[in-house]
Design a protein around this motif. Structure first.
Motif, PDB file in Angstrom:
ATOM      1  N   ARG A   1     -59.898 -28.879   8.045  1.00  0.00           N
ATOM      2  CA  ARG A   1     -61.090 -28.184   7.745  1.00  0.00           C
ATOM      3  C   ARG A   1     -60.729 -27.105   6.653  1.00  0.00           C
ATOM      4  O   ARG A   1     -61.326 -27.242   5.865  1.00  0.00           O
ATOM      5  CB  ARG A   1     -60.863 -27.777   9.012  1.00  0.00           C
ATOM      6  N   ALA A   2     -59.722 -26.492   7.222  1.00  0.00           N
ATOM      7  CA  ALA A   2     -59.927 -25.208   6.514  1.00  0.00           C
ATOM      8  C   ALA A   2     -59.546 -25.622   4.722  1.00  0.00           C
ATOM      9  O   ALA A   2     -60.239 -24.510   3.909  1.00  0.00           O
ATOM     10  CB  ALA A   2     -58.567 -24.261   6.732  1.00  0.00           C
ATOM     11  N   VAL A   3     -58.400 -27.169   4.415  1.00  0.00           N
ATOM     12  CA  VAL A   3     -57.912 -27.192   3.223  1.00  0.00           C
ATOM     13  C   VAL A   3     -59.199 -27.521   2.834  1.00  0.00           C
ATOM     14  O   VAL A   3     -59.534 -26.728   1.321  1.00  0.00           O
ATOM     15  CB  VAL A   3     -57.203 -27.986   3.331  1.00  0.00           C
ATOM     16  N   LYS A   4     -60.070 -28.172   2.954  1.00  0.00           N
ATOM     17  CA  LYS A   4     -61.659 -28.822   3.113  1.00  0.00           C
ATOM     18  C   LYS A   4     -61.848 -27.410   2.219  1.00  0.00           C
ATOM     19  O   LYS A   4     -62.585 -27.860   0.896  1.00  0.00           O
ATOM     20  CB  LYS A   4     -62.658 -28.909   3.576  1.00  0.00           C
TER      21      LYS A   4
ATOM     22  N   LEU B   1     -60.873 -26.659  -0.476  1.00  0.00           N
ATOM     23  CA  LEU B   1     -60.749 -27.441  -1.532  1.00  0.00           C
ATOM     24  C   LEU B   1     -62.407 -26.601  -2.734  1.00  0.00           C
ATOM     25  O   LEU B   1     -62.524 -26.519  -3.780  1.00  0.00           O
ATOM     26  CB  LEU B   1     -61.146 -28.493  -1.810  1.00  0.00           C
ATOM     27  N   GLU B   2     -63.495 -26.589  -2.241  1.00  0.00           N
ATOM     28  CA  GLU B   2     -64.554 -26.387  -2.736  1.00  0.00           C
ATOM     29  C   GLU B   2     -64.274 -24.295  -3.178  1.00  0.00           C
ATOM     30  O   GLU B   2     -65.045 -24.722  -4.241  1.00  0.00           O
ATOM     31  CB  GLU B   2     -65.643 -25.855  -1.181  1.00  0.00           C
TER      32      GLU B   2
ATOM     33  N   VAL C   1     -61.111 -23.783  -4.714  1.00  0.00           N
ATOM     34  CA  VAL C   1     -61.101 -23.208  -5.912  1.00  0.00           C
ATOM     35  C   VAL C   1     -62.007 -24.396  -6.698  1.00  0.00           C
ATOM     36  O   VAL C   1     -61.876 -24.134  -7.744  1.00  0.00           O
ATOM     37  CB  VAL C   1     -60.015 -24.098  -5.303  1.00  0.00           C
ATOM     38  N   TYR C   2     -63.109 -24.801  -6.251  1.00  0.00           N
ATOM     39  CA  TYR C   2     -63.713 -25.752  -7.354  1.00  0.00           C
ATOM     40  C   TYR C   2     -64.570 -24.634  -7.897  1.00  0.00           C
ATOM     41  O   TYR C   2     -65.535 -24.210  -9.467  1.00  0.00           O
ATOM     42  CB  TYR C   2     -64.408 -26.564  -6.412  1.00  0.00           C
ATOM     43  N   THR C   3     -65.426 -23.609  -7.226  1.00  0.00           N
ATOM     44  CA  THR C   3     -66.081 -22.834  -8.048  1.00  0.00           C
ATOM     45  C   THR C   3     -65.221 -21.401  -8.747  1.00  0.00           C
ATOM     46  O   THR C   3     -65.849 -21.293  -9.902  1.00  0.00           O
ATOM     47  CB  THR C   3     -66.303 -21.551  -6.712  1.00  0.00           C
ATOM     48  N   TYR C   4     -64.109 -20.767  -8.589  1.00  0.00           N
ATOM     49  CA  TYR C   4     -63.093 -21.005 -10.148  1.00  0.00           C
ATOM     50  C   TYR C   4     -63.329 -21.907 -11.053  1.00  0.00           C
ATOM     51  O   TYR C   4     -63.651 -21.291 -11.946  1.00  0.00           O
ATOM     52  CB  TYR C   4     -61.983 -20.142  -9.369  1.00  0.00           C
ATOM     53  N   PHE C   5     -63.131 -22.706 -10.597  1.00  0.00           N
ATOM     54  CA  PHE C   5     -62.593 -24.007 -11.497  1.00  0.00           C
ATOM     55  C   PHE C   5     -63.661 -24.635 -12.043  1.00  0.00           C
ATOM     56  O   PHE C   5     -62.800 -25.802 -11.264  1.00  0.00           O
ATOM     57  CB  PHE C   5     -60.990 -24.260 -11.857  1.00  0.00           C
TER      58      PHE C   5
END
Lengths: 237, 382, 435
Positions: free
Chosen positions: A111-114, A117-118, A120-124
């Protein structure tokens, strides 16, 4: 400040070639440290020693107070040290999202991985746009972002960056460095960055080490190093 | 879902299809036109051998397609599995299932042992080393010290498989149908297992170390362990496939596994699709049925059947250019393919572009012939 | 659930659709050949005609129509060095059958049609091509299946299904000893040939001669060795050195050097043409060694002389032969063979191997003719077991078969290399086992 990484009088060699001859350095939590030096000065050897690919012949390497100089590379990753290797080394035949998932390879908290992931998407944000694309089809800058994002997916407390500006356009490099600085601040992440372009590195670092022939020639705050004559002559001009 | 049910029903009832007159004449007419060989008891036998090769090719695809290591001598693992099974069946009273399990474990151990020295070899060096294994295998099988078990150059001739009489099975099926189920059941299970494996942590680790060994290491993948593990799993598949081979062929000899055949394994998985379970299935279909079709084609357009390999070579290069992910990749791309894309592809079809596609093909990369942008980890600060 | 399922489903649909289209397209011309089953139930109820102990073989007429006898064979035609056999033997057989079909209207009014499956010299492929011939093409018999391991792969299958397995193209003993009623050998077996070679050495070399062997590391070589040993028995001549090689290896330099170091007086070799050539070339040219060399008849082909190198290096090398070599152009059988090949050979040359192909075809025609108008699988076996004193047009000795002897050729001669061909010499040696 909590000390994350400590190098104490570390020696290491490739066969008979001495790469590190008594290197000592420290990285604390939430701190960006720059590692400068010419080719062959020992920068990459320092990173390889931290990630367990190169065994020191003498000296102590500690991560969060635990010795890691005899620990296997995959165990070191599990302990919380991630590296963004030189040349990025993304998994070119896999999609962006598959690459990022692989970054969380050693983790078992789905769950934490998910959530990460979000994050990382906000940084990139560009990675979110390209999530279904093959990594091999990304531009150099995007691949570098992916490599950093992938390293972040391991939820590290120490991030090692090896020549992140290599082969990238200056404008992209600046963007990436800005993001690195932001990550360090927001996550309290310790970052050790090896960089040819000293001005860039010192722009985000709080302090830096200058290596020469396997030893620390100079250690000071980033501001002082920027002003230092020898550094200016060797790396900034 | 409905596709799976249909496929399952097809596989379940296939051996009885030719006993139903309407279906039988349909299958025969397909054979007469295409040369496929799916009708009659021969069709059942072909489908049985398809199951055998499916297991073997699925294993090779795990090694080459997923973990990125090349093996030109995969037939040697198949031979090991076939011989272990044949020796146990021939010289002991071991039941078939136990013999094949023993073959699986034994061959996996051999694969693991071969995987360790292979750690130091990549690309063309690994290809040559594995080729050496298949070349030296006949000598080993004929060696005085082992010929007591392997029967030397004569090979081991097993009694042909008969349908067992328990549960009155022999009232429902003949020998060929029995053989079909004894192969198809493990083949389907092994294929599904492989599919799961490639989507598991282990599968992801294989892919990671295939694409970038350094990257994989940085992700915390134990590279040495997983590279040898890929060899072991692939060999385990070859062992089971070899066991089924011995059971269906009821004969194994040092001549049973040629060098050409091992190379053909690699060719068909590239055609079918590397790193894809569907690719392995297509590869097995191609492996079994191309002979008959090429023969029929040869009759139609009048080229000698001997040119099969020239035909193969051209086909392989075309597939590598047009469909780098094999026919499986092509099938999956069909739904996104629009005429405009095809036109664009044709517009860009220049020799230089084709050569670069060949150089960038995963197979070229695995053979160490492709473009390389990774750094040698031992090459410090270059 | 990711893409593969969708892909597989689509593929299955696609295949099914393609099959349907093809089936509709060709449904008009598929009515003529319905039966491909190896056994026809009706045949089993009929009373046996002759050879009552053959009654276990059904009087099956699969492959027989009013106008045709359909037979099959497995041969290496590609992808193996053994393809040199198949690609020469098959034209020889096809040419002779075409000749019989054209000039005599076939056998008892039926034309012979031979289908050949290319097994690439791979036993598992032999299994596939033979099953296809039997189950799909519905051949009446398998004729001249080539290769020991290859034929072993289908031997049991053919036996269990009572399919006539005529004149296998191998000298291995395992198909004829013990007797399997439906299987007949053709080549003289390597043990007999080896015995003849051993006997020749015993008779022509002084006591105490040191014999060196060079043999292929398989049944071919081992049978030959056994034969040579039996031929030498009691002569006071012994084998002092045995060198082996693997079939994939064609360079005999090391082996010949070791034979030289072992100081042997004569070399006997069970080698294929490639290795025989290397053996002779290395001895004569590299080592300048004029040791007498005797090689198995398997190498009795002009190619061996060619491979031995120029300057007549093979001159004087001895081998065995059981068929007339094509170099004997004045021989009527050879003249006729050259004519047949020119007319019906489809462009293939007349070679010693095409001569072989024709000789097998002649024996096959003889047996089919003897089986009579009502030819079936049982009476063709009976006819084969009654072959007596049959001399084919290119054979050196007669062929005799019986219920207790399924070995066809058991008589042969010696031959010596002269110029670019092999020339027969000496008396015929016979191991005939049919009284």
């Amino acid at each position: 400040m909590i000390r994350v990484l400590k190098f104490q009088d570390v020696y290491a060699s490739y066969g008979s070639v001495l790469a590190l001859q008594g290197v000592s350095l420290k990285v604390a939590e939430g701190e960006v440290v720059a590692l400068l030096g010419a080719n062959g000065a020992g920068k990459s050897s320092t990173l390889r020693t931290i990630s367990g690919l190169l065994r020191p012949s003498k000296g102590i390497v500690e991560f969060e107070g635990r010795r890691i100089d005899r620990t296997a590379p995959e165990r070191i990753v599990q302990m919380g040290i991630s590296q963004v290797p030189e040349g990025r080394q993304t998994f070119t035949e896999l999609t962006v999202i598959e690459n990022l998932r692989l970054g969380a390879y050693t983790r078992r908290d789905g769950r934490a991985v998910k959530q990460d992931l979000e994050r990382v998407y906000t940084y990139f944000p560009v990675l979110a746009e390209r999530r279904r694309q093959q990594a091999g089809l990304l531009s150099g800058g995007e691949q570098q972002m992916l490599a950093i994002g992938r390293a972040l997916m391991a939820k590290p407390r120490l991030l090692l960056l090896d020549e992140p500006s290599l082969g990238l356009a200056p404008i992209l490099v600046r963007e990436i460095f800005e993001i690195i600085g932001k990550i360090s601040k927001e996550e309290g992440l310790a970052i050790l960055v090896v960089e040819q372009d000293a001005s860039l590195a010192l722009g985000i670092a709080s302090h830096g080490y200058v290596l020469e022939t396997g030893t620390v020639a100079l250690h000071d705050t980033a501001d002082n190093l920027k002003k230092s004559d020898s550094v200016r002559r060797a790396y900034l001009e | 879902m409905i596709g799976w049910v249909l496929l399952g029903l097809f596989l379940l009832f296939f051996p009885y299809l030719h006993t139903w007159p309407a279906a039988s004449s349909f299958l025969d007419s397909v054979d007469n036109t295409t040369g496929l060989g799916i009708g009659g008891t021969f069709g059942v036998f072909q489908m049985t051998t398809l199951g055998v090769w499916l297991v073997i090719l699925t294993g090779l695809n795990i090694l080459t397609g997923y973990s990125g290591q090349i093996s030109l001598g995969h037939g040697a693992f198949v031979a090991a599995g076939a011989y272990i099974t044949a020796i146990l069946l021939d010289q002991t009273a071991t039941p078939l299932v136990v013999a094949i399990l023993a073959a699986a474990i034994g061959t996996a151990a051999i694969g693991f042992a071969i995987g360790i020295p292979s750690l130091r070899l990549t690309g063309p060096y690994l290809a040559i080393a594995t080729l050496a294994i298949i070349v030296s295998m006949p000598q080993f099988l004929k060696w005085d010290k082992v010929s007591e078990w392997t029967k030397g150059s004569t090979g081991i001739d097993l009694p042909s498989a008969d349908v067992p009489t328990f549960l009155g099975l022999d009232r429902f099926m003949d020998d060929s149908q029995w053989l079909y189920y004894s192969v198809m059941v493990p083949a389907v299970i092994m294929t599904v297992l492989a599919w799961n494996l490639t989507r598991s942590r282990i599968g992801r680790a294989f892919i990671a170390l295939r694409d970038s060994e350094i990257g994989a290491q940085q992700m915390g993948v134990n590279v040495s362990l997983y590279k040898t593990l890929a060899f072991a799993i692939s060999a385990l598949y070859a062992g089971v496939g070899g066991g089924l081979f011995a059971y269906t062929q009821d004969f194994v000899s040092p001549d049973s596994f040629g060098i050409f055949q091992s190379i053909e394994f690699l060719v068909v998985i590239v055609i079918g699709g590397l790193a894809s379970t569907l690719g392995s299935v297509l590869a097995a279909i191609f492996f079994v049925y191309q002979d008959g079709v090429v023969l029929r084609l040869a009759e139609l357009i009048g080229f000698p059947e001997r040119l099969r390999w020239a035909f193969f070579g051209v086909g392989l290069i075309l597939i590598m250019i047009v469909a780098p992910n094999g026919v499986a990749g092509l099938v999956q791309r069909l739904k996104t393919l629009r005429p405009a894309t095809v036109l664009e592809m044709l517009r860009q079809a220049r020799p230089s572009a084709m050569i670069s596609r060949l150089r960038n093909h995963p197979l070229a990369e695995r053979l160490g012939l492709g473009r390389r942008d990774e750094h040698d980890p031992g090459d410090e600060e270059s | 659930m990711k893409l593969p399922n969708v892909g597989l489903f689509r593929l299955v649909l696609l295949l099914a659709a393609a099959m349907m289209v093809l089936a509709i397209a060709c449904s008009s011309d598929d009515d003529d050949d319905g039966d491909g089953e190896p056994t026809e139930p009706a045949a089993e109820t009929e009373a046996p005609s002759d050879g009552d102990d053959l009654s276990f073989i059904p009087e099956d007429t699969t492959g027989i129509t009013d106008t045709e006898i359909l037979i099959g064979s497995h041969m290496p035609l590609s992808e193996s060095s053994a393809a040199i056999f198949g690609t020469q033997i098959v034209p020889g057989m096809q040419a002779y059958f075409a000749y019989i079909n054209e000039t005599e209207g076939g056998v008892n009014g039926r034309k012979i049609r031979l289908l050949v499956g290319d097994d690439h010299y791979l036993p598992s492929d032999t299994n596939t091509v033979v099953r296809k011939l039997v189950e799909q093409d519905g051949v009446f018999a398998i004729v001249s299946g080539l290769g020991t391991a290859q034929h072993t792969a289908v031997f049991e299958y053919l036996t269990e299904n009572n399919i006539p397995d005529l004149f296998t193209a191998t000298g291995a003993t395992l198909f004829t000893d013990p007797i399997t009623r439906t299987t007949f050998g053709y080549n003289p077996n390597y043990v007999q040939e080896g015995n003849a070679i051993g006997t020749y050495i015993a008779e022509n070399f002084p006591e105490g001669t040191r014999v060196g062997l060079l043999i292929q590391n398989d049944d071919f070589g081992n049978d030959g060795k056994d034969g040579i040993e039996s031929g030498l028995e009691g002569s006071g001549i012994t084998i002092t050195t045995t060198e082996t090689y693997e079939a994939v290896n064609s360079d005999m330099t090391a082996q010949v050097q070791r034979l030289r170091n072992a100081d042997v007086d004569v070399i006997a070799a069970y080698t294929l043409p490639l290795q025989s050539g290397s053996l002779i070339n290395n001895a004569r040219s590299t080592l300048d060694w004029d040791v007498p060399i005797i090689i198995s008849g398997v190498s009795a082909d002009p190619i061996t002389i060619l491979l031995a190198g120029d300057a007549g290096q093979a001159e004087g090398v001895i081998t065995t032969a059981y068929l007339t070599p094509t170099s004997q152009t004045e021989h009527p059988g050879i003249q006729k063979h050259i004519e047949i090949m020119a007319e019906y050979g489809g462009g293939a040359d007349a070679t010693n191997l095409s001569v072989y192909g024709q000789s097998v075809a002649e024996l096959t025609v003889k047996v089919f003719r003897d089986a009579g108008q009502d030819i079936n699988r049982r009476n063709v076996i009976a006819a084969a077991e009654q072959v007596r004193d049959f001399l084919c047009s290119v054979c050196l000795g007669t062929i005799n078969l019986s219920p207790t002897d399924h070995r066809s050729i058991e008589t042969f001669s010696f031959a010596i290399a002269e110029g670019d061909s092999w020339v027969l010499f000496g008396d015929l040696v016979s191991y005939e086992s049919t009284p």
